[in-house]
Write a protein that holds these residues in place. Structure first.
Motif, PDB file in Angstrom:
ATOM      1  N   MET A   1       0.849  -1.186   0.000  1.00 42.39           N
ATOM      2  CA  MET A   1       0.000   0.000   0.000  1.00 42.39           C
ATOM      3  C   MET A   1       0.890   1.243   0.000  1.00 42.39           C
ATOM      4  O   MET A   1       1.820   1.336   0.767  1.00 42.39           O
ATOM      5  CB  MET A   1      -0.895  -0.009   1.240  1.00 42.39           C
ATOM      6  N   GLN A   2       0.578   2.156  -0.896  1.00 42.86           N
ATOM      7  CA  GLN A   2       1.346   3.394  -0.953  1.00 42.86           C
ATOM      8  C   GLN A   2       0.914   4.318   0.170  1.00 42.86           C
ATOM      9  O   GLN A   2      -0.251   4.395   0.518  1.00 42.86           O
ATOM     10  CB  GLN A   2       1.096   4.101  -2.278  1.00 42.86           C
ATOM     11  N   ARG A   3       1.877   5.039   0.710  1.00 47.65           N
ATOM     12  CA  ARG A   3       1.556   5.971   1.779  1.00 47.65           C
ATOM     13  C   ARG A   3       1.072   7.307   1.242  1.00 47.65           C
ATOM     14  O   ARG A   3       0.257   7.958   1.859  1.00 47.65           O
ATOM     15  CB  ARG A   3       2.762   6.153   2.682  1.00 47.65           C
ATOM     16  N   ILE A   4       1.569   7.718   0.096  1.00 45.62           N
ATOM     17  CA  ILE A   4       1.136   8.975  -0.511  1.00 45.62           C
ATOM     18  C   ILE A   4       0.443   8.653  -1.825  1.00 45.62           C
ATOM     19  O   ILE A   4       0.973   7.922  -2.651  1.00 45.62           O
ATOM     20  CB  ILE A   4       2.332   9.916  -0.743  1.00 45.62           C
ATOM     21  N   LYS A   5      -0.752   9.218  -2.005  1.00 46.63           N
ATOM     22  CA  LYS A   5      -1.543   8.942  -3.193  1.00 46.63           C
ATOM     23  C   LYS A   5      -1.819  10.237  -3.947  1.00 46.63           C
ATOM     24  O   LYS A   5      -1.742  11.323  -3.386  1.00 46.63           O
ATOM     25  CB  LYS A   5      -2.886   8.311  -2.807  1.00 46.63           C
ATOM     26  N   LYS A   6      -2.180  10.079  -5.204  1.00 53.11           N
ATOM     27  CA  LYS A   6      -2.544  11.218  -6.031  1.00 53.11           C
ATOM     28  C   LYS A   6      -3.770  11.908  -5.427  1.00 53.11           C
ATOM     29  O   LYS A   6      -4.745  11.248  -5.067  1.00 53.11           O
ATOM     30  CB  LYS A   6      -2.860  10.728  -7.447  1.00 53.11           C
ATOM     31  N   ARG A  81       3.180  12.454  10.425  1.00 45.94           N
ATOM     32  CA  ARG A  81       3.599  11.166   9.912  1.00 45.94           C
ATOM     33  C   ARG A  81       2.369  10.281   9.741  1.00 45.94           C
ATOM     34  O   ARG A  81       1.285  10.589  10.216  1.00 45.94           O
ATOM     35  CB  ARG A  81       4.606  10.519  10.861  1.00 45.94           C
ATOM     36  N   LEU A  82       2.588   9.151   9.102  1.00 47.54           N
ATOM     37  CA  LEU A  82       1.500   8.276   8.730  1.00 47.54           C
ATOM     38  C   LEU A  82       1.810   6.863   9.177  1.00 47.54           C
ATOM     39  O   LEU A  82       2.970   6.466   9.213  1.00 47.54           O
ATOM     40  CB  LEU A  82       1.429   8.315   7.202  1.00 47.54           C
ATOM     41  N   ARG A  83       0.802   6.123   9.545  1.00 49.07           N
ATOM     42  CA  ARG A  83       0.993   4.691   9.767  1.00 49.07           C
ATOM     43  C   ARG A  83      -0.174   3.969   9.112  1.00 49.07           C
ATOM     44  O   ARG A  83      -1.237   4.535   8.888  1.00 49.07           O
ATOM     45  CB  ARG A  83       1.109   4.372  11.249  1.00 49.07           C
ATOM     46  N   VAL A  84       0.056   2.719   8.798  1.00 47.27           N
ATOM     47  CA  VAL A  84      -0.969   1.902   8.159  1.00 47.27           C
ATOM     48  C   VAL A  84      -1.453   0.900   9.185  1.00 47.27           C
ATOM     49  O   VAL A  84      -0.673   0.141   9.756  1.00 47.27           O
ATOM     50  CB  VAL A  84      -0.403   1.185   6.918  1.00 47.27           C
ATOM     51  N   GLU A  85      -2.754   0.937   9.462  1.00 50.00           N
ATOM     52  CA  GLU A  85      -3.349   0.034  10.446  1.00 50.00           C
ATOM     53  C   GLU A  85      -4.290  -0.926   9.742  1.00 50.00           C
ATOM     54  O   GLU A  85      -4.991  -0.550   8.806  1.00 50.00           O
ATOM     55  CB  GLU A  85      -4.142   0.824  11.500  1.00 50.00           C
ATOM     56  N   GLY A  86      -4.320  -2.144  10.231  1.00 49.92           N
ATOM     57  CA  GLY A  86      -5.262  -3.116   9.716  1.00 49.92           C
ATOM     58  C   GLY A  86      -6.572  -3.006  10.468  1.00 49.92           C
ATOM     59  O   GLY A  86      -6.603  -3.161  11.681  1.00 49.92           O
ATOM     60  N   GLN A  87      -7.634  -2.693   9.757  1.00 48.93           N
ATOM     61  CA  GLN A  87      -8.963  -2.607  10.371  1.00 48.93           C
ATOM     62  C   GLN A  87      -9.819  -3.710   9.760  1.00 48.93           C
ATOM     63  O   GLN A  87     -10.423  -3.533   8.717  1.00 48.93           O
ATOM     64  CB  GLN A  87      -9.579  -1.230  10.123  1.00 48.93           C
ATOM     65  N   GLU A  89     -10.445  -6.641   7.557  1.00 54.28           N
ATOM     66  CA  GLU A  89      -9.799  -7.120   6.336  1.00 54.28           C
ATOM     67  C   GLU A  89      -9.143  -5.980   5.560  1.00 54.28           C
ATOM     68  O   GLU A  89      -8.382  -6.229   4.640  1.00 54.28           O
ATOM     69  CB  GLU A  89     -10.828  -7.822   5.456  1.00 54.28           C
ATOM     70  N   ARG A  90      -9.454  -4.759   5.915  1.00 54.43           N
ATOM     71  CA  ARG A  90      -8.929  -3.601   5.183  1.00 54.43           C
ATOM     72  C   ARG A  90      -7.757  -2.979   5.911  1.00 54.43           C
ATOM     73  O   ARG A  90      -7.625  -3.096   7.115  1.00 54.43           O
ATOM     74  CB  ARG A  90     -10.023  -2.539   5.025  1.00 54.43           C
ATOM     75  N   ARG A  91      -6.915  -2.293   5.146  1.00 53.59           N
ATOM     76  CA  ARG A  91      -5.820  -1.527   5.722  1.00 53.59           C
ATOM     77  C   ARG A  91      -6.133  -0.058   5.516  1.00 53.59           C
ATOM     78  O   ARG A  91      -6.554   0.350   4.441  1.00 53.59           O
ATOM     79  CB  ARG A  91      -4.515  -1.889   5.024  1.00 53.59           C
ATOM     80  N   ALA A  92      -5.940   0.738   6.554  1.00 54.62           N
ATOM     81  CA  ALA A  92      -6.275   2.157   6.484  1.00 54.62           C
ATOM     82  C   ALA A  92      -5.054   3.002   6.840  1.00 54.62           C
ATOM     83  O   ALA A  92      -4.262   2.632   7.700  1.00 54.62           O
ATOM     84  CB  ALA A  92      -7.423   2.470   7.438  1.00 54.62           C
ATOM     85  N   ARG A  93      -4.934   4.159   6.184  1.00 47.34           N
ATOM     86  CA  ARG A  93      -3.875   5.112   6.514  1.00 47.34           C
ATOM     87  C   ARG A  93      -4.371   5.995   7.658  1.00 47.34           C
ATOM     88  O   ARG A  93      -5.483   6.512   7.613  1.00 47.34           O
ATOM     89  CB  ARG A  93      -3.543   5.981   5.305  1.00 47.34           C
ATOM     90  N   VAL A  94      -3.545   6.150   8.684  1.00 49.39           N
ATOM     91  CA  VAL A  94      -3.928   6.905   9.878  1.00 49.39           C
ATOM     92  C   VAL A  94      -2.808   7.883  10.217  1.00 49.39           C
ATOM     93  O   VAL A  94      -1.627   7.551  10.123  1.00 49.39           O
ATOM     94  CB  VAL A  94      -4.161   5.934  11.070  1.00 49.39           C
ATOM     95  N   PHE A  95      -3.196   9.114  10.599  1.00 48.44           N
ATOM     96  CA  PHE A  95      -2.217  10.097  11.031  1.00 48.44           C
ATOM     97  C   PHE A  95      -1.674   9.720  12.397  1.00 48.44           C
ATOM     98  O   PHE A  95      -2.432   9.313  13.279  1.00 48.44           O
ATOM     99  CB  PHE A  95      -2.838  11.495  11.140  1.00 48.44           C
TER     100      PHE A  95
END
Length: 107
Positions: A1-6, A81-87, A89-95
């Motif tokens: 999963m990319q941390r920065i998206k368009k 900063r950003l972290r990726v959390e598993g919620q 079955e989905r992964r979400a970007r969280v500040f």
């Protein structure tokens, strides 16, 4: 999963354009670079007739910045900063600052 998206709102944290904020126009995941609007402007000299019926002249275009030199901006307008959390079955970007989820970019 990319941390920065368009479409994400980011702030430049180092370099000549430090402190500028803008939306991400393009992401080059292979090179690890992003293109941010109104950041690292470069001039291109075009001859008339190139790319269809375009007029010639000098065009200002955004250049690429390394992804490590930008940070996402949270709802308060602060870079975080950003972290990726598993919620589930989905992964979400969280500040990291504040803990709220990163809004999906409107493209």
């Amino acid at each position: 999963m990319q941390r920065i998206k368009k479409g994400d709102l980011v702030q430049v944290i180092s370099g000549a354009d430090r402190g500028k904020q803008g939306r991400v126009i393009a992401v080059d995941a292979e090179q690890g670079r992003v293109r941010v609007e109104k950041v690292r402007l470069q001039k291109r000299h075009l001859k008339p007739g190139r790319k269809g019926a375009r007029q010639g002249g000098i065009i200002e275009q955004e250049g690429y910045v390394h992804a490590s030199n930008v940070m996402l901006v949270n709802a308060e307008g602060q870079p975080s900063r950003l972290r990726v959390e598993g919620q589930g079955e989905r992964r979400a970007r969280v500040f990291v600052r504040g803990g709220e989820a990163v809004p999906e970019p409107a493209i």
